[in-house]
Write a protein that holds these residues in place. Structure first.
Motif, mmCIF file in Angstrom:
data_model
loop_
_atom_site.group_PDB
_atom_site.id
_atom_site.type_symbol
_atom_site.label_atom_id
_atom_site.label_comp_id
_atom_site.label_asym_id
_atom_site.label_seq_id
_atom_site.Cartn_x
_atom_site.Cartn_y
_atom_site.Cartn_z
ATOM 1 N N PRO A 182 0.795 -1.238 0.000
ATOM 2 C CA PRO A 182 0.000 0.000 0.000
ATOM 3 C C PRO A 182 0.824 1.283 0.000
ATOM 4 O O PRO A 182 0.265 2.375 -0.182
ATOM 5 C CB PRO A 182 -0.819 -0.112 1.298
ATOM 6 C CG PRO A 182 -0.755 -1.544 1.702
ATOM 7 C CD PRO A 182 0.578 -2.017 1.230
ATOM 8 N N LYS A 183 2.134 1.198 0.188
ATOM 9 C CA LYS A 183 2.942 2.399 0.378
ATOM 10 C C LYS A 183 3.349 3.091 -0.915
ATOM 11 O O LYS A 183 3.723 4.271 -0.897
ATOM 12 C CB LYS A 183 4.198 2.049 1.192
ATOM 13 C CG LYS A 183 3.887 1.544 2.598
ATOM 14 C CD LYS A 183 5.144 1.376 3.423
ATOM 15 C CE LYS A 183 4.807 0.937 4.843
ATOM 16 N NZ LYS A 183 6.013 0.857 5.700
ATOM 17 N N PHE A 184 3.332 2.380 -2.037
ATOM 18 C CA PHE A 184 3.813 2.964 -3.291
ATOM 19 C C PHE A 184 2.818 2.712 -4.413
ATOM 20 O O PHE A 184 2.351 1.581 -4.579
ATOM 21 C CB PHE A 184 5.176 2.369 -3.681
ATOM 22 C CG PHE A 184 6.212 2.435 -2.598
ATOM 23 C CD1 PHE A 184 6.836 3.636 -2.292
ATOM 24 C CD2 PHE A 184 6.553 1.304 -1.870
ATOM 25 C CE1 PHE A 184 7.781 3.707 -1.284
ATOM 26 C CE2 PHE A 184 7.498 1.357 -0.860
ATOM 27 C CZ PHE A 184 8.118 2.566 -0.565
ATOM 28 N N PRO A 185 2.487 3.735 -5.196
ATOM 29 C CA PRO A 185 1.603 3.519 -6.348
ATOM 30 C C PRO A 185 2.284 2.618 -7.375
ATOM 31 O O PRO A 185 3.506 2.661 -7.545
ATOM 32 C CB PRO A 185 1.374 4.927 -6.889
ATOM 33 C CG PRO A 185 2.536 5.728 -6.401
ATOM 34 C CD PRO A 185 2.922 5.140 -5.080
ATOM 35 N N SER A 186 1.500 1.809 -8.048
ATOM 36 C CA SER A 186 2.059 0.845 -8.996
ATOM 37 C C SER A 186 2.783 1.519 -10.152
ATOM 38 O O SER A 186 3.661 0.923 -10.778
ATOM 39 C CB SER A 186 0.952 -0.064 -9.536
ATOM 40 O OG SER A 186 -0.022 0.699 -10.243
#
Length: 495
Positions: A182-186
């Motif tokens: 959840p910490k980094f956008p894909s």
């Protein structure tokens, strides 16, 4: 130390399989080779069974049903309060008789293990309560530890040494993904530094990440889930502040999930002294991860394209080709001695010297979603962990509704265990019950709710005290009736 994360090349079969989400990338017509290493061979035909399309959405209980359940349960609890206590199914701490989570795995299952999820789950050996018409458990399951659960209700249908602390191998990557994903956008891009790939254990499974190359977060997660790439794990850990910080984050998240058997030392599951988990905890990680759309998408993908190394061609033009990677979960892809499992949709496999083979899988049939975790089969045969997982899943689907649960998967701390959205409970009123949406914080923890019910059953001596304690009992009833933690937005058939 030899690490055996990556099984042999397998036949890949995608059609006729159920998935949480659509594929990350379309299946290519053929396969590719990289560096002379066979990345997989095409399937010789379909080889999968078909079933009628299934609807995976959870059907909420009606208001009338919830109200009736609450009346019956609260009345029952009120009666029981005069004579007994309400059992607690969750625990913030391991039992005093349990060893420290940092303890090395024992050679045999301890006599006293954690009782998180129910007292029977802390007992050594097989735990099952067969009802009328229930099939017997398969006799050819040799795993040191295993568990079969209903993914939606959290009911434990059967278990064997469920809380035995054992090395988890790459199944620990489920916790890593649930913590870091959840910490980094894909779509975020990251250029790999030399230091990002430092500290990777010898013999680790690798997806093939190169220094000074740029990858999207989407690419990196494909490497984690499909190829169990420790290089991808270390790059994502570097983005998260480093391996040490990631280990701390994972341990904190495990504790929040009440996965108290788990002690994290390496984010990739590489064998390390003191690194342990359990079949129960690994199932908690899978169930939590499957709440996330991206997690479901990655873990159910059979094959995808992965960026290669940037090179210059004969004309001096810079090019960067891609190569195919394939999922190492043999129930998802099939193999020479294992068929693609009907309804399979992930989750993660692993194999190391200390852990042996480990596997957690999720599958659906006829609207029933089951989770199975198998750790370290003693039978030394090719793909044995998948064969035993398939037998347990077959049993679970046949036994559903015919066995009495021997325990439950506890919800994370702070998760609202009230009725689903729109439902109401009544004990002489129409007061709405708080919804169970993911991420919503409850006014009190499940443990507190159970403790309140327990406390309310020990000192009621007058009618006034009984009347005054009714609300506390109803609160306990809400927890007991709605101990379930349904998976939102469940799988849909992939066509």
């Amino acid at each position: 130390m030899i690490q055996l994360h990556t099984p042999k090349t397998s036949r890949n079969q995608e059609t006729g399989r159920l998935s949480f989400m659509g594929p990350v990338s379309p299946s290519p017509a053929g396969t590719r080779r990289r560096g002379g290493r066979d990345q997989g061979t095409p399937a010789s035909g379909d080889g999968t069974s078909r079933s009628a399309p299934c609807n995976f959405s959870t059907v909420p209980a009606t208001k009338k049903t919830i109200r009736r359940s609450m009346l019956v349960t609260s009345a029952t609890l009120l009666t029981l309060s005069l004579t007994t206590t309400v059992p607690v199914f969750a625990a913030d701490k391991p039992s005093s008789s349990s060893p420290s989570p940092t303890a090395s795995p024992s050679a045999t299952p301890p006599a006293n293990m954690s009782t998180v999820g129910g007292a029977r789950l802390g007992e050594a050996g097989t735990q099952v309560d067969l009802g009328t018409g229930a099939p017997v458990l398969p006799k050819d399951v040799t795993a040191r530890s295993w568990i079969v659960t209903d993914a939606e209700s959290g009911d434990v249908l059967a278990a064997h040494n469920a809380h035995w602390r054992l090395p988890p191998a790459s199944t620990l990557k489920m916790l890593f993904a649930d913590t870091v994903l959840p910490k980094f956008p894909s779509t975020a891009q990251h250029k790999v530094a030399v230091t990002d790939l430092s500290g990777i254990g010898a013999g680790s499974s690798m997806v093939g990440i190169k220094e000074e190359e740029t990858y999207s977060v989407h690419d990196l997660w494909l490497g984690v889930f499909l190829r169990s790439g420790n290089d991808a794990v270390h790059v994502l850990s570097a983005m998260n502040g480093g391996v040490e910080q990631t280990v701390k984050d994972m341990q904190a998240h495990a504790e929040d999930l009440q996965a108290l058997d788990t002690h994290v030392v390496s984010p990739d599951g590489y064998d390390q002294p003191g690194q342990v988990s359990s079949a129960y905890d690994l199932t908690l990680f899978a169930r939590s991860g499957l709440q996330k759309k991206d997690f479901r998408e990655y873990c159910s993908t059979v094959r995808a394209k992965f960026p290669g190394e940037t090179k210059k061609n004969d004309k001096g033009k810079t090019t960067r080709e891609s190569f195919e990677i394939q999922n190492t979960n043999r129930l998802l892809t099939g193999d020479t001695d294992v068929s693609t499992y009907q309804g399979i949709a992930g989750v993660k496999n692993g194999n190391t010297t200390n852990a042996g083979a480990t596997f957690t899988g999720v599958a659906e049939r006829n609207g029933k979603v089951l989770l199975v975790t198998v750790m370290n089969p003693e039978k030394d045969e090719h793909n044995e962990v998948y064969k035993e997982a398939a037998r347990l899943l077959d049993w679970g689907f046949s036994a559903a509704g015919k066995v009495k649960p021997v325990g439950a998967l506890v919800p994370p701390k702070g998760v609202d265990t009230g009725a689903q959205a729109g439902a109401t409970a009544s004990a002489g009123s129409n007061t709405p019950v708080s919804t169970g949406d993911q991420g919503t914080k409850a006014s009190s923890s499940p443990v507190a709710a159970s403790a309140a019910a327990k406390g309310g059953s020990s000192g009621i001596g007058t009618a006034l005290a009984i009347t005054g304690g009714l609300l506390a009992l109803v609160a306990g009833a809400v927890f007991l009736v709605n101990r379930r933690w349904p998976l939102p937005d469940l799988m849909r058939r992939r066509r």
